[in-house]
Design an enzyme around this catalytic site. Structure first.
Site, PDB file in Angstrom:
ATOM      1  N   ILE A  17       0.815  -1.209   0.000  1.00 11.50           N
ATOM      2  CA  ILE A  17       0.000   0.000   0.000  1.00 11.50           C
ATOM      3  C   ILE A  17       0.848   1.258   0.000  1.00 11.50           C
ATOM      4  O   ILE A  17       0.335   2.364  -0.029  1.00 11.50           O
ATOM      5  CB  ILE A  17      -0.959   0.054   1.216  1.00 11.50           C
ATOM      6  CG1 ILE A  17      -0.178  -0.173   2.510  1.00 11.50           C
ATOM      7  CG2 ILE A  17      -2.079  -0.952   1.061  1.00 11.50           C
ATOM      8  CD1 ILE A  17      -1.010   0.039   3.760  1.00 11.50           C
ATOM      9  N   GLY A  18       2.131   1.092   0.032  1.00 17.62           N
ATOM     10  CA  GLY A  18       2.974   2.283   0.018  1.00 17.62           C
ATOM     11  C   GLY A  18       4.426   1.853  -0.073  1.00 17.62           C
ATOM     12  O   GLY A  18       4.745   0.679   0.076  1.00 17.62           O
ATOM     13  N   GLY A  42      11.923   4.972   0.763  1.00 11.54           N
ATOM     14  CA  GLY A  42      13.306   4.586   0.643  1.00 11.54           C
ATOM     15  C   GLY A  42      13.659   3.379   1.491  1.00 11.54           C
ATOM     16  O   GLY A  42      14.515   2.587   1.153  1.00 11.54           O
ATOM     17  N   PHE A  43      12.942   3.215   2.579  1.00  8.87           N
ATOM     18  CA  PHE A  43      13.260   2.138   3.506  1.00  8.87           C
ATOM     19  C   PHE A  43      12.780   0.805   3.000  1.00  8.87           C
ATOM     20  O   PHE A  43      13.208  -0.222   3.490  1.00  8.87           O
ATOM     21  CB  PHE A  43      12.569   2.420   4.841  1.00  8.87           C
ATOM     22  CG  PHE A  43      11.087   2.388   4.659  1.00  8.87           C
ATOM     23  CD1 PHE A  43      10.434   3.523   4.233  1.00  8.87           C
ATOM     24  CD2 PHE A  43      10.375   1.221   4.826  1.00  8.87           C
ATOM     25  CE1 PHE A  43       9.083   3.482   3.993  1.00  8.87           C
ATOM     26  CE2 PHE A  43       9.017   1.188   4.581  1.00  8.87           C
ATOM     27  CZ  PHE A  43       8.381   2.320   4.168  1.00  8.87           C
ATOM     28  N   MET A  66       9.046  -1.376   1.719  1.00 10.89           N
ATOM     29  CA  MET A  66       7.629  -1.404   1.347  1.00 10.89           C
ATOM     30  C   MET A  66       6.714  -1.338   2.570  1.00 10.89           C
ATOM     31  O   MET A  66       7.107  -1.709   3.670  1.00 10.89           O
ATOM     32  CB  MET A  66       7.313  -2.719   0.640  1.00 10.89           C
ATOM     33  CG  MET A  66       8.004  -2.876  -0.675  1.00 10.89           C
ATOM     34  SD  MET A  66       7.316  -1.715  -1.866  1.00 10.89           S
ATOM     35  CE  MET A  66       8.494  -1.874  -3.181  1.00 10.89           C
ATOM     36  N   VAL A  67       5.491  -0.925   2.329  1.00 11.62           N
ATOM     37  CA  VAL A  67       4.465  -0.996   3.352  1.00 11.62           C
ATOM     38  C   VAL A  67       3.367  -1.912   2.846  1.00 11.62           C
ATOM     39  O   VAL A  67       2.871  -1.757   1.726  1.00 11.62           O
ATOM     40  CB  VAL A  67       3.842   0.384   3.640  1.00 11.62           C
ATOM     41  CG1 VAL A  67       2.869   0.279   4.807  1.00 11.62           C
ATOM     42  CG2 VAL A  67       4.924   1.392   3.961  1.00 11.62           C
ATOM     43  N   LYS A 124       5.404  -2.036   7.877  1.00 12.37           N
ATOM     44  CA  LYS A 124       6.461  -1.285   7.204  1.00 12.37           C
ATOM     45  C   LYS A 124       7.737  -2.091   7.335  1.00 12.37           C
ATOM     46  O   LYS A 124       8.216  -2.318   8.442  1.00 12.37           O
ATOM     47  CB  LYS A 124       6.574   0.064   7.903  1.00 12.37           C
ATOM     48  CG  LYS A 124       7.447   1.059   7.236  1.00 12.37           C
ATOM     49  CD  LYS A 124       7.123   2.458   7.748  1.00 12.37           C
ATOM     50  CE  LYS A 124       8.121   2.922   8.775  1.00 12.37           C
ATOM     51  NZ  LYS A 124       7.892   4.272   9.262  1.00 12.37           N
ATOM     52  N   ASP A 176       8.538  16.689  10.478  1.00 14.45           N
ATOM     53  CA  ASP A 176       8.189  16.465   9.076  1.00 14.45           C
ATOM     54  C   ASP A 176       6.683  16.470   8.893  1.00 14.45           C
ATOM     55  O   ASP A 176       6.114  15.560   8.308  1.00 14.45           O
ATOM     56  CB  ASP A 176       8.817  15.172   8.567  1.00 14.45           C
ATOM     57  CG  ASP A 176       8.836  15.114   7.035  1.00 14.45           C
ATOM     58  OD1 ASP A 176       8.789  16.191   6.410  1.00 14.45           O
ATOM     59  OD2 ASP A 176       8.889  14.014   6.484  1.00 14.45           O
TER      60      ASP A 176
END
Ligand SMILES: *[C@@H]1O[C@H](CO)[C@@H](O)[C@H](O)[C@H]1NC(C)=O
Ligand SMILES: *[C@@H]1O[C@H](CO)[C@@H](O)[C@H](O)[C@H]1NC(C)=O
Ligand SMILES: *[C@@H]1O[C@H](CO)[C@@H](O)[C@H](O)[C@H]1NC(C)=O
Ligand SMILES: *[C@@H]1O[C@H](CO)[C@@H](O)[C@H](O)[C@H]1NC(C)=O
Ligand SMILES: *[C@@H]1O[C@H](CO)[C@@H](O)[C@H](O)[C@H]1NC(C)=O
Ligand SMILES: *[C@@H]1O[C@H](CO)[C@@H](O)[C@H](O)[C@H]1NC(C)=O
Ligand SMILES: *[C@@H]1O[C@H](CO)[C@@H](O)[C@H](O)[C@H]1NC(C)=O
Length: 827
Positions: free
Chosen positions: A498-499, A502-503, A505-506, A520, A616
Site C-alpha cells: 500500500i505504500g 526509501g526504507f 515497502m508498506v 512497514k 516532518d
C-alpha cells in the site's frame, strides 16, 4: 520538470559531512579474463576464474583476447567473452530498487571472431534492454533498471545460431535511492505539460550525458562513475552561447540536487546567452540538438541548473523549450532553491522523439526579467530513452519469460550511446583519483511515505490486545514474531503493498483476531536506518493518542526491521485533497481533520515530560482512518524536544521542501515552532487543495506559503480556495482560519502561536462555521498583536460568539485550557 529531490521527497541533508556513495550491490566483471584489470581505478574481476566464473550460469561462451592490443589501450578491453548461444550471468541482489547496468563493448579481431560482426540482444530479468549489431567503436551502454527480486539475470542472446554476442566488461550496482523517483517528472507534448508517474518502473537507456559549458568529466570525478561530455558539438548556434564557470563548489541544499545527481564540475560550468553579439538582438534562445533514432520512444530529459551567473537573487528568469514546446515557463532558480544562489537542482521532463528524429532543448529569457538582465542558462543535460520490447518481440516470447523487471508501455529501440571511450581514456587516465566527500546512501526510515497506520479498530488506540503489556521500561513486549508477520502479510504478498519509501515497502496485513495493520518493512539485511528504526519504536511505544498513529508492534528478528501500525483506511490527507478525488471533503470535514491533527501535534509537543518535535509535518504524514479521523504519522524524524532551559535542539536539517520552517533552515535550530510553521502550510493546503510547491504554476504561485500569504494579507483569501469549497465557507470562519494559518507562517518562531493556540483557534473556526450550540464557552479570538505564544486567557474573557475582541487576558495560560480540552477529548 521534476525537481524530484526537491519537491516531493524527504530531505536528507547533511550540511557538512557527506560520505562517499557506497552502493549496497556492486559487481564489476572483466569478461573473458583470468586476471583483474582496473579501469578508472576500479578493479574488475575476471570471469574466467573463480569466484567470478560462478556468475556465469548458462549457455555456451568462450573467452577471447586481443593478441595485439594497441599501446595505451585499456587492459579491460583486451579480453572479451563471446556468447555463441543464449548465455546468462546471475547476480545476487541485496537492495531493491534502481540499479545501473553498464556493458562495455570494445570490439577487436580475435582469430575466431571478429567482434565487430556480433549481432545480439541483451536482457535483464527477462526484460529486453538492447539490440546490438555492428559495433565499430568502443561504447558503454548504460541502463537503469528497477530490480525487485533477489537475483538479477543478465542474458546475452545471439539473434541467430550463426552469429554471436560479446562483452568486455559488465558493471552492476545499486543506485542511490533518489536518483530516479516516481514523482515530479513532467510530460511535455502538444497537449501541454502534465505529471508523469511511474518513472522508476521504466527501463532507461542513457543516450546523452552532457556537461554544458564544461569539459569532459570522467568516472574519476563522478560518484556513480558516469561520463559527461562537453556540449559544443550539439550547440546549434555556437556564437549565441557563452561559457561561464566558477571555482566555488556548489551550494548543495536540502531538497536540491545532490552530488549523486551530477558532480560538482557539472554545476560549476554553464552556457549562457552571449549578449556581446549584437547581431542576435536582445532576446534569443540557446539551442542544442541531440540526434536520436525516431523510433517513437519516450525519453527522460533531465536538465541540471545552478545559478552561478547572477550577482543577486531574482535576477534570472528564463523559459525552457523541448522540441519547440514550452516545457517550463519563467523558471526562477531563486525561488526553487531556497533563495540561495549557486544551488544545484534538476528538472525532469518526459518527451517523445516521434517525428523529430532528434531532441531539441532550448533556453531563452523570460519577459519577467528586466530587459538588461535577459539571460538563460543550462549546466547539464541527460537524455535517457525508455526502453521497451513491446513492438520488437512477440507476445509469445514475452509470455514464456518470467517478467521480473517491470517494463513500461513504450517502444524500444537503440542508438549507440554517444560515448567514445577512447577519448575518455586518453583524458581520464592521467587524472588523480580524489573524489569529493559524498552523502551516504541513506536507506532511512526517515523517508517513510507509508500510509497505513491508524486503526479502524479503537482497541488499538488504547493499547490493543497485542500491545497491552508494554511496560514502563521498555518495549520488548511489542515484539511480534517474524512468522506472525509473514502470516499477516501472506508472506509479503506484492498485491498487499500500500505504500513504499526509501526504507522499503508498506504492506496491508491482518494480524491475529482480524486486526488490520500496516506493516512497514525495511530492506531485509540492510541495517541502514537502524537508529531511526529504534527511535521510532522508542517514541511510538511510549505514546498513545487518538490522533497519533499507533504502533502495534515491531520485529527485529533475522536482521529484519519491521514496524507494524494500525491501518488507516483513507490514506494520507493529501490524497483526499488533490489526489484522484472521489468525493471532495466538506469544509467541516476539513476543519475536523485539521483539529485532529493539531491535537495530535499538541500532544506531541506538550504531552510528555520531554516534548517531541515531529520535524516532518506535511499532508502525506497526516493519515485518515475510515471515519476521516486524522492521525499524525511518521516519527522517524522526530527528536525529543528541548529540556528545561534549552530552547532548541540543534540538528541536521530534515524535513520536506515547501513545509520547512525558514528559521529552522537558516539557523538549524529546531523548536516546536518549526512544526507550527509546517502545520500552517498544511492549513493552506487544506484550504486551497494544491501542493505546497507546484513548479508548474506561474512563478509567484509556485510556493503555496508565499502565494497564500499574499492573498491573505490582501484580505482576499477566497480568491484562491479550492473550487469545491466555494459557497460553503462562512466568511467569518474563513477569516479566522486565514489569520490562524498566517500566524503559523510568521518568519520567526517566537511570533508563531503554539500548537495549543492553533488548536484553540481552529476549534473556534469550526464553531464559526457550524454555529454555536448550547451555552458555549467560546474560544477566545486572539487578535493579531496578542496572538503569539505566551498569551494568557482569563475565563471571564471567554466570550460568546460575537465580534472580534481586544480582550486583555491573564491568569490561565492557553496551555492549561487546552490540557483540559485534551483530557476530555484526546485519549
Ligand atoms: C542482425 O540480425 C538481424 C536479425 O536477424 C538482422 O535483421 C540484421 O540485419 C543483422 N544485422 C547485421 C549487421 O548483421
Ligand atoms: C559500423 O560500420 C558499418 C560499416 O561502415 C555501418 O554500416 C554501421 O552502421 C556502423 N555501426 C554503427 C553502430 O555505427
Ligand atoms: C524485493 O521485493 C520483492 C517483492 O517486491 C521481495 O520478494 C524481495 O524479497 C525483495 N528483496 C529485497 C532484497 O528486499
Ligand atoms: C554573432 O552572431 C553571428 C550569427 O548570428 C555570427 O555570424 C557572428 O560570428 C557572431 N559574432 C561574434 C563576435 O561572435
Ligand atoms: C525560443 O524557442 C521557442 C520554441 O522554439 C520559440 O517559441 C520562441 O519564440 C523562441 N524565442 C526566441 C526569443 O527566439
Ligand atoms: C589510481 O591508482 C593509482 C595507483 O594506486 C594511484 O597512483 C592514482 O593516483 C589513482 N588515480 C586516481 C585518479 O585516483
Ligand atoms: C577531477 O578530479 C580531479 C582530482 O580530484 C581534479 O583535479 C579535476 O579538476 C577534476 N576535474 C573536473 C573536470 O572537475
Amino acid at each position: 520538470m521534476a525537481i524530484s529531490k526537491f519537491l516531493f521527497l524527504l530531505l536528507l541533508f547533511l550540511p557538512f559531512s557527506s560520505p562517499e556513495f557506497v552502493p549496497s550491490d556492486i559487481y564489476l566483471l572483466s569478461c573473458g579474463s583470468s586476471s583483474s584489470p582496473t579501469f578508472f581505478n576500479r578493479t574488475f574481476v575476471g570471469d574466467s576464474v573463480k569466484p567470478a566464473s560462478d556468475f556465469l550460469t548458462a549457455g555456451r561462451s568462450v573467452a577471447v583476447s586481443n593478441r595485439n592490443p594497441p599501446p595505451d589501450s585499456e587492459p579491460l578491453y583486451h579480453t572479451a567473452r563471446v556468447f555463441t548461444s543464449a548465455s546468462s550471468y546471475r547476480f545476487n541482489i541485496k537492495k531493491n530498487g534502481t540499479h545501473l547496468l553498464r556493458f562495455h563493448l570494445s570490439p577487436f579481431s580475435a582469430p575466431e571472431f571478429a567482434l565487430h560482426s556480433a549481432n545480439f540482444t541483451i536482457w535483464a530479468n527477462g526484460a529486453f534492454l538492447s539490440m546490438i549489431s555492428r559495433v565499430n567503436d568502443s561504447v558503454i551502454k548504460e541502463f537503469m533498471v528497477r530490480i525487485d527480486t533477489n537475483v538479477l539475470e543478465i542474458e546475452f542472446k545471439p539473434v541467430s545460431s550463426t552469429v554471436f554476442g560479446f562483452a568486455n566488461a559488465i558493471e552492476v550496482f545499486s543506485a542511490p535511492k533518489e536518483l530516479i523517483t516516481d514523482n515530479g517528472a513532467k510530460l511535455v507534448d502538444s497537449y501541454g505539460v502534465r505529471e508523469y508517474y511511474k518513472l522508476t518502473s521504466q527501463i532507461l537507456e542513457t543516450k546523452y550525458r552532457i556537461n554544458v559549458g564544461g569539459s569532459l568529466v570522467t568516472p574519476f570525478n563522478d560518484s556513480l562513475w558516469r561520463t559527461w561530455v562537453p556540449d559544443e558539438p550539439f550547440l546549434v548556434l555556437k556564437s549565441a552561447a557563452k561559457v561561464a564557470a566558477t571555482f566555488h563548489a556548489p551550494n548543495y541544499q536540502a531538497g536540491g540536487a545532490t552530488r549523486e545527481d551530477a558532480p560538482d564540475s557539472v554545476y560549476m560550468t554553464l552556457q549562457q546567452m552571449n549578449k556581446e553579439n549584437s547581431t542576435l538582438g536582445a532576446k534569443f534562445n540557446l539551442t542544442w540538438n541531440f540526434p536520436l533514432e525516431s523510433n517513437g520512444a519516450k525519453h527522460l530529459i533531465r536538465l541540471h541548473f545552478c545559478d552561478i551567473v547572477s550577482s543577486a537573487l531574482n535576477q534570472l528568469y528564463f523559459n525552457v523549450y523541448i522540441n519547440g514546446y514550452s516545457a517550463y515557463r519563467d523558471l526562477d532558480l531563486s525561488s526553487l532553491s531556497f533563495h540561495q544562489l549557486s544551488t544545484p537542482l534538476y528538472v525532469d521532463f518526459i518527451v517523445d522523439s516521434a517525428g523529430f528524429g532528434n531532441i531539441q532543448i532550448s533556453v531563452g529569457p523570460s519577459d519577467l526579467s528586466s530587459s538588461f538582465r535577459y539571460n538563460a542558462i543550462l549546466n547539464g543535460a541527460e537524455i535517457l530513452e525508455m526502453v521497451n520490447a513491446k513492438d520488437m518481440f512477440s507476445e509469445a516470447e514475452k509470455k514464456k519469460r518470467n517478467l521480473w523487471v517491470i517494463v513500461g508501455p513504450v517502444v524500444g529501440g537503440f542508438v549507440g550511446l554517444c560515448l567514445v571511450v577512447a577519448a575518455i581514456l586518453a583524458l581520464g587516465c592521467k587524472r588523480r583519483k580524489k573524489r569529493k566527500p559524498r552523502r551516504a546512501e541513506s536507506a532511512g526510515w526517515t523517508s517513510v511515505q507509508a500510509y497505513g497506520g491508524g486503526s479502524s479498530d479503537s482497541k488499538l488506540s488504547r493499547g490493543s490486545t497485542l500491545a497491552t503489556s508494554f511496560g514502563p521500561n521498555g518495549y520488548h513486549s511489542l515484539k511480534i514474531p517474524f512468522a506472525d508477520i509473514q502470516l499477516a502479510t501472506n508472506d509479503f504478498d506484492k498485491s498487499l503493498i500500500i505504500g513504499s519509501g526509501g526504507f522499503g515497502m508498506v504492506y496491508k496485513g491482518v494480524l491475529g483476531d482480524n486486526i488490520n495493520v500496516a506493516v512497514k518493512r525495511g530492506v531485509p539485511g540492510s541495517r541502514q536506518g537502524l537508529p531511526e528504526f529504534h527511535t521510532e519504536i522508542a517514541i511510538l511505544s511510549k505514546i498513545r493518542h487518538h490522533h497519533l498513529v499507533s504502533l502495534v508492534g515491531y520485529c527485529d528478528e533475522q536482521s529484519e526491521m519491521i514496524l507494524v501500525y494500525e491501518y488507516m483506511e483513507k490514506g494520507p490527507l493529501k490524497k483526499q485533497l488533490y489526489g484522484p478525488i472521489v468525493s471532495p471533503l466538506s469544509w467541516k470535514q476539513r476543519l475536523e481533520i485539521c483539529i485532529g491533527a493539531a491535537r495530535g501535534l499538541h500532544y506531541l509537543h506538550t504531552g510528555f515530560a520531554q516534548g517531541i518535535i515531529h520535524r516532518d509535518i506535511k499532508s502525506t504524514n497526516i493519515l485518515l482512518d475510515e471515519n476521516y479521523v486524522a492521525k499524525v504519522a511518521d516519527f522517524g524524524l522526530s527528536r525529543s524536544g528541548p529540556r528545561l532551559d534549552e530552547t532548541h535542539v540543534s540538528t541536521g536539517v530534515k524535513g520536506s521542501f515547501g513545509y520547512l520552517d525558514p528559521e529552522y533552515f537558516r539557523r538549524q535550530q529546531l523548536t516546536d515552532k518549526s512544526d507550527v510553521y509546517s502545520f500552517g502550510v498544511v492549513l493552506f493546503e487544506v484550504l486551497c487543495a494544491r501542493p505546497a510547491v507546484d513548479p508548474l504554476l506561474a512563478r509567484e504561485q509556485v510556493n503555496l506559503a508565499e502565494w497564500a500569504l499574499h492573498w491573505q494579507r490582501k484580505g482576499m483569501l477566497e480568491k484562491i480556495i479550492d473550487p469545491h469549497l466555494v459557497g460553503q465557507i462562512n466568511p467569518s470562519s474563513l477569516k479566522k482560519y486565514g489569520e490562524t494559518a498566517e500566524k503559523c507562517l510568521a518568519d520567526y518562531g517566537i511570533d508563531r502561536p503554539t500548537m495549543g493556540d492553533v488548536l484553540w483557534n481552529l476549534e473556534y473556526v469550526l464553531q464559526l462555521q457550524v454555529g454555536i450550540q448550547t451555552e458555549p464557552l467560546e474560544p477566545v479570538d486572539i487578535d493579531d498583536s496578542d496572538f503569539p505564544t505566551s498569551t494568557a486567557i482569563h475565563p471571564s474573557n471567554l466570550r460568546r460568539h460575537s465580534d472580534e475582541s481586544t480582550g486583555n487576558y491573564s491568569d490561565i495560560s492557553t496551555t492549561k485550557v487546552f490540557s483540559q480540552l485534551l483530557t476530555n477529548d484526546g485519549r
